[in-house]
Scaffold this active site. Structure first.
Site, PDB file in Angstrom:
ATOM      1  N   CYS A 207      -4.957   3.190   8.231  1.00  0.00           N
ATOM      2  CA  CYS A 207      -3.722   2.688   7.648  1.00  0.00           C
ATOM      3  C   CYS A 207      -3.809   1.172   7.497  1.00  0.00           C
ATOM      4  CB  CYS A 207      -2.534   3.003   8.563  1.00  0.00           C
ATOM      5  SG  CYS A 207      -2.691   4.513   9.488  1.00  0.00           S
TER       6      CYS A 207
ATOM      7  N   CYS B  30      -2.983  -1.594  14.857  1.00  0.00           N
ATOM      8  CA  CYS B  30      -2.552  -1.377  13.466  1.00  0.00           C
ATOM      9  C   CYS B  30      -3.016  -2.518  12.560  1.00  0.00           C
ATOM     10  CB  CYS B  30      -1.026  -1.261  13.423  1.00  0.00           C
ATOM     11  SG  CYS B  30      -0.361  -1.111  11.762  1.00  0.00           S
TER      12      CYS B  30
ATOM     13  N   GLU C 113       0.836  -1.204   0.000  1.00  0.00           N
ATOM     14  CA  GLU C 113       0.000   0.000   0.000  1.00  0.00           C
ATOM     15  C   GLU C 113       0.871   1.254   0.000  1.00  0.00           C
ATOM     16  OE1 GLU C 113      -3.244  -0.149   2.805  1.00  0.00           O
ATOM     17  OE2 GLU C 113      -3.148   2.018   3.090  1.00  0.00           O
TER      18      GLU C 113
HETATM   19  N1  SAH Z   1       6.496   0.906  11.875  1.00  0.00           N
HETATM   20  C1  SAH Z   1       6.604   2.320  11.779  1.00  0.00           C
HETATM   21  C2  SAH Z   1       5.919   2.926  10.574  1.00  0.00           C
HETATM   22  C3  SAH Z   1       4.550   2.421  10.206  1.00  0.00           C
HETATM   23  S1  SAH Z   1       3.188   2.968  11.146  1.00  0.00           S
HETATM   24  C4  SAH Z   1       6.087   2.958  13.067  1.00  0.00           C
HETATM   25  O1  SAH Z   1       5.545   2.255  13.901  1.00  0.00           O
HETATM   26  O2  SAH Z   1       6.272   4.142  13.245  1.00  0.00           O
HETATM   27  C5  SAH Z   1       3.089   4.679  10.895  1.00  0.00           C
HETATM   28  C6  SAH Z   1       2.167   5.373  11.866  1.00  0.00           C
HETATM   29  O3  SAH Z   1       0.802   5.016  11.665  1.00  0.00           O
HETATM   30  C7  SAH Z   1       2.516   5.014  13.292  1.00  0.00           C
HETATM   31  O4  SAH Z   1       2.660   6.122  14.110  1.00  0.00           O
HETATM   32  C8  SAH Z   1       1.326   4.165  13.670  1.00  0.00           C
HETATM   33  O5  SAH Z   1       1.141   4.134  14.994  1.00  0.00           O
HETATM   34  C9  SAH Z   1       0.192   4.807  12.914  1.00  0.00           C
HETATM   35  N2  SAH Z   1      -1.015   3.956  12.892  1.00  0.00           N
HETATM   36  C10 SAH Z   1      -1.076   2.621  12.694  1.00  0.00           C
HETATM   37  N3  SAH Z   1      -2.348   2.175  12.830  1.00  0.00           N
HETATM   38  C11 SAH Z   1      -3.105   3.255  13.113  1.00  0.00           C
HETATM   39  C12 SAH Z   1      -4.497   3.451  13.368  1.00  0.00           C
HETATM   40  N4  SAH Z   1      -5.361   2.424  13.366  1.00  0.00           N
HETATM   41  N5  SAH Z   1      -4.920   4.702  13.618  1.00  0.00           N
HETATM   42  C13 SAH Z   1      -4.050   5.748  13.635  1.00  0.00           C
HETATM   43  N6  SAH Z   1      -2.738   5.637  13.406  1.00  0.00           N
HETATM   44  C14 SAH Z   1      -2.262   4.405  13.151  1.00  0.00           C
END
Ligand code: SAH
Length: 366
Positions: free
Chosen positions: A354, A142, A115
């Site tokens: 995401c 996530c 994605e």
């Molecule tokens: N692994 C890395 C990058 C990918 S996630 C990291 O953890 O930073 C990138 C961002 O998206 C992170 O801050 C993560 O917490 C956020 N994210 C993931 N799932 C989410 C959700 N359901 N709602 C809001 N933010 C989310």
């Protein structure tokens, strides 16, 4: 043993070098290569050095996909090059939200789907890139983490995402955030190689590139040694160790204090401030005591806090806090002079949070 227990960063870096796409082809995909590498490559084939420049232009400016199409190259040579892998993906699915955000599902050479998101504003076009197919970190909120981990991306597969968005929008990409699928610091070789290429070949300033990590012991310190001008974003998400362990399995092996210590070193070594991401989960980590704990940790720290109201995913039942709760949290940080902003969710109407798009579309369309 959890998925996270089994991560060995050294092994995963090895795995990247030996990925199957490269094993069957003696020539690695060209995308991500520098002008010097391309010039060497054409000269090895008894071609003049200037063909390297032509190839560079064709790859990065013209969006070329097959070397057989480079009309300025001699016919016979072009025919020989037809099977050399360029490293471009194909479009699997495209979804545009009313606010102009476009989510792409891209199919890689081995059939894997990743994605990528293009987020336009008046002044910027930001690309949210993936660094892995899936993710081994398994953070509880996530969607990507719920799907497990498949493999690291190669440098060409990261650069390709940016070119794809640039071509789709017919507009230059201004900013890149490594906030798509995957944990960038478990794929440091390819991520750093792609950053070099995005900076020097595609022309995006290092300061306009953000690498986001949940934190892998020792890796932030190692990244700092590269003295890059990129922004480091650290996904904190919790104001104390117990809460962090509840949300992020890998936190069991990485005390919050150790993570923050590495972040301090990062600031010292690079002179760049660190950005902390904090997902707001209603009733769980958004109460006044959490704001207070967070301000204690970040007191005197050259940092910026990005609050991210939770985007609901199907698999778990967290709550997105209402705007009043969000504002109360913001005010508590501001009162202690912590730089803070709330990240607006873009593209929610098209395909939720995401990782959600891939989760909902891969099975349906593949
Ligand atoms: N692994 C890395 C990058 C990918 S996630 C990291 O953890 O930073 C990138 C961002 O998206 C992170 O801050 C993560 O917490 C956020 N994210 C993931 N799932 C989410 C959700 N359901 N709602 C809001 N933010 C989310």
């Amino acid at each position: 043993m959890s998925a996270v227990d089994s991560i060995d960063p050294v092994q995963s870096a090895e795995g990247d070098r030996l990925n199957p796409a490269q094993a069957v082809s003696p020539i690695p995909p060209l995308l991500g290569a520098s002008l010097a590498e391309l010039t060497d490559w054409v000269q090895q084939q008894q071609q003049p050095a200037y063909r390297g420049k032509q190839l560079h232009q064709w790859l990065y400016q013209q969006g070329g996909r097959s070397l057989a199409d480079i009309s300025v190259f001699p016919k016979q040579w072009r025919a020989n090059l037809a099977d050399v892998p360029v490293g471009r993906s194909t479009l699997h699915y495209r979804s545009e939200a009313p606010d102009g955000t476009v989510k792409f599902l891209l199919r890689l050479a081995d059939g894997q789907i990743i994605e990528t998101v293009g987020i336009p504003t008046d002044k910027r076009l930001t690309v949210c890139v993936s660094s892995q197919v899936g993710c081994p970190m398994a953070c509880d909120f996530c969607a990507t983490g719920k799907g497990g981990f498949t493999r690291n991306l190669g440098r060409h597969e990261i650069v390709d995402q940016v070119l794809t968005v640039q071509e789709d929008f017919q507009r230059r990409v201004s900013n890149i955030v490594f906030m798509g699928m995957g944990e960038p610091l478990l794929n440091t070789d390819s991520v750093l190689a792609s950053v070099r290429s995005l900076n020097e070949d595609v022309g995006i300033g290092q300061r306009s590139i953000t690498i986001s990590t949940v934190g892998i012991p020792g890796h932030i310190r190692r990244l700092a040694q590269h003295q890059l001008q990129v922004t480091l974003a650290v996904s904190l998400h919790a104001s104390n160790q117990a809460l962090r362990e509840q949300l992020i399995p890998s936190a069991h092996h990485y005390p919050l204090t150790a993570l923050l210590e590495e972040c301090r070193e990062y600031v010292q070594i690079t002179g760049r401030r660190v950005s902390f991401e904090y997902i707001l989960l209603g009733g769980l980590n958004d109460r006044p005591e959490h704001a207070n704990q967070l301000t204690e940790h970040l007191r005197g720290f050259q940092s910026h806090v990005n609050l991210i109201p939770y985007n609901p995913i199907q698999e778990v039942d967290y709550q997105r806090p209402d705007s009043k709760r969000i504002q109360t949290f913001v005010e508590a940080l501001k009162a202690k002079h912590i730089a803070v902003s709330v990240r607006q969710s873009r593209g929610l109407a098209a395909d939720a949070a995401c990782g959600q798009l891939r989760a909902s579309k891969v099975g349906a369309i593949a």
